[in-house]
Design an enzyme around this catalytic site. Structure first.
Site, PDB file in Angstrom:
ATOM      1  N   THR A  11      10.374 -39.202  18.842  1.00 56.65           N
ATOM      2  CA  THR A  11      10.255 -38.051  17.966  1.00 56.65           C
ATOM      3  C   THR A  11       8.610 -37.374  18.275  1.00 56.65           C
ATOM      4  O   THR A  11       7.655 -37.436  19.279  1.00 56.65           O
ATOM      5  CB  THR A  11      10.391 -38.425  16.618  1.00 56.65           C
ATOM      6  OG1 THR A  11       9.628 -37.700  15.854  1.00 56.65           O
ATOM      7  CG2 THR A  11       8.658 -38.939  16.160  1.00 56.65           C
ATOM      8  N   SER A  80      14.313 -39.419  14.502  1.00 60.16           N
ATOM      9  CA  SER A  80      13.604 -38.085  13.828  1.00 60.16           C
ATOM     10  C   SER A  80      13.847 -36.993  14.607  1.00 60.16           C
ATOM     11  O   SER A  80      15.036 -35.661  14.741  1.00 60.16           O
ATOM     12  CB  SER A  80      12.114 -38.631  13.751  1.00 60.16           C
ATOM     13  OG  SER A  80      11.072 -37.827  12.713  1.00 60.16           O
ATOM     14  N   CYS A  81      12.824 -36.090  15.386  1.00 60.64           N
ATOM     15  CA  CYS A  81      13.029 -34.302  15.707  1.00 60.64           C
ATOM     16  C   CYS A  81      13.963 -34.753  17.201  1.00 60.64           C
ATOM     17  O   CYS A  81      13.924 -33.664  17.777  1.00 60.64           O
ATOM     18  CB  CYS A  81      11.666 -34.209  15.443  1.00 60.64           C
ATOM     19  SG  CYS A  81      10.894 -33.900  14.389  1.00 60.64           S
ATOM     20  N   ASP A 207      14.715 -44.638   4.300  1.00 66.48           N
ATOM     21  CA  ASP A 207      13.838 -44.124   5.068  1.00 66.48           C
ATOM     22  C   ASP A 207      12.855 -42.843   3.594  1.00 66.48           C
ATOM     23  O   ASP A 207      13.623 -42.267   2.915  1.00 66.48           O
ATOM     24  CB  ASP A 207      14.967 -43.476   5.294  1.00 66.48           C
ATOM     25  CG  ASP A 207      13.753 -42.353   6.426  1.00 66.48           C
ATOM     26  OD1 ASP A 207      12.280 -42.082   6.625  1.00 66.48           O
ATOM     27  OD2 ASP A 207      14.601 -41.537   7.369  1.00 66.48           O
ATOM     28  N   HIS A 235      12.149 -45.806   7.741  1.00 65.65           N
ATOM     29  CA  HIS A 235      12.138 -44.650   9.429  1.00 65.65           C
ATOM     30  C   HIS A 235      12.751 -45.096  10.194  1.00 65.65           C
ATOM     31  O   HIS A 235      13.550 -44.217  11.237  1.00 65.65           O
ATOM     32  CB  HIS A 235      11.149 -43.712   9.271  1.00 65.65           C
ATOM     33  CG  HIS A 235      11.315 -42.230  10.132  1.00 65.65           C
ATOM     34  ND1 HIS A 235      12.561 -41.262   9.602  1.00 65.65           N
ATOM     35  CD2 HIS A 235      11.373 -41.829  10.480  1.00 65.65           C
ATOM     36  CE1 HIS A 235      12.296 -40.725  10.052  1.00 65.65           C
ATOM     37  NE2 HIS A 235      11.194 -40.373  10.724  1.00 65.65           N
ATOM     38  N   LYS A 236      11.643 -46.280  11.115  1.00 64.98           N
ATOM     39  CA  LYS A 236      11.624 -46.351  12.410  1.00 64.98           C
ATOM     40  C   LYS A 236      12.754 -48.183  12.210  1.00 64.98           C
ATOM     41  O   LYS A 236      12.489 -48.870  12.949  1.00 64.98           O
ATOM     42  CB  LYS A 236      10.765 -47.328  12.635  1.00 64.98           C
ATOM     43  CG  LYS A 236       9.210 -46.141  12.659  1.00 64.98           C
ATOM     44  CD  LYS A 236       9.158 -45.327  14.201  1.00 64.98           C
ATOM     45  CE  LYS A 236       8.738 -43.742  13.731  1.00 64.98           C
ATOM     46  NZ  LYS A 236       8.941 -42.326  14.659  1.00 64.98           N
TER      47      LYS A 236
END
EC number: 4.1.2.47
Length: 257
Positions: A11, A80-81, A207, A235-236
């Site tokens: 990300t 993520s992004c 998350d 999130h990871k």
């Protein structure tokens, strides 16, 4: 058991280093794994102020796909992004992509402008705490850059990660950009390119930045071919649920490769 070539996409503000736990695990299973540093990320020498769009930021991924031998296909994995990098790449090289895995990731669609999912993320999670922002001009366009704050990293991205992972993030994250205003004016992703690839969505309701409200909205907005919900983690997931992610990717290889 099928073997695949996985291409791991980090990300914004991160680098290939974020995959340091997952990459050797996949390789031990017999897979080929490429973890790329995108432009102005990881050890890439460019600075974010030299990058004018998400497409330019994706250049190392596009160059890699361009160089693949004829007939070879890869499975893209974006965190993520990184889902935006997947969409950009798939519009150019859909024939080289066996499937794409969105790992707690934005999931763009083909019906709205490319910033649509980022705009929604900012609506659901507007307070990026101690993240700092700055502006720069590239090709006559003003772009907002950012440096992820350490509190945000600890509380929202690396929530359950060990202290070593958090220290690594503090040391190695760099300035980046969402290029939100540039994405808002970019042509839509195409049904023929990005819209044609197989999409697998992996998420957890634990998350703390891509909140369940946002992730469930994405799944409903642009229904993926397969959804995996990981129990626990943060999130990871590639750091906190590495074994589970490797098992999911093996299943993806068995199904789509």
């Amino acid at each position: 058991m099928a073997f695949a070539h996985f291409v791991l996409i980090h990300t914004i503000c991160h680098g290939a280093w974020i995959w340091h736990k997952l990459k050797p695990l996949l390789e031990a299973l017999g897979h080929k794994v490429t973890a790329l540093d995108l432009a102005a990320s990881g050890v890439d020498p460019r600075q974010i102020e030299e990058i004018g769009s998400f497409d330019e930021y994706s250049e190392p991924l596009l160059t890699f796909l361009e160089a693949l031998p004829p007939g070879e296909k890869v499975i893209l994995v974006g965190e993520s992004c990184g889902g935006l990098n997947i969409a950009i790449a798939a519009d150019k090289y859909c024939e080289k992509i066996a499937a794409a895995v969105f790992h707690n990731s934005v999931l763009p669609d083909t019906e709205h402008c490319p910033s649509y999912v980022v705009d929604k993320l900012m609506e659901v999670f507007p307070d990026w705490k101690d993240t700092t922002y700055f502006t720069y001009t590239k090709d006559g366009k003003e772009i907002t850059g950012l440096k992820l704050g350490f509190t945000l990293l600890r509380e929202n991205l690396y929530t359950l990660c060990g202290p070593e992972e958090y220290e690594l993030a503090k040391m190695l994250t760099r300035k980046g950009s969402l290029f939100q205003n540039i994405l808002a004016k970019r042509p839509f992703f195409t049904k023929e390119g990005y819209g044609s690839i197989k999409k697998i969505y992996v998420w957890t309701d634990q998350d703390e930045i891509f909140l369940p409200e946002f992730q469930l909205w994405q799944i409903e907005n642009y229904k993926p071919d397969k959804v995996y919900k990981v129990e626990g983690g943060d999130h990871k997931l590639q750091l906190t649920k590495t074994k589970e992610i490797a098992e999911i990717l093996q299943e993806v290889a068995d199904t789509y490769n």
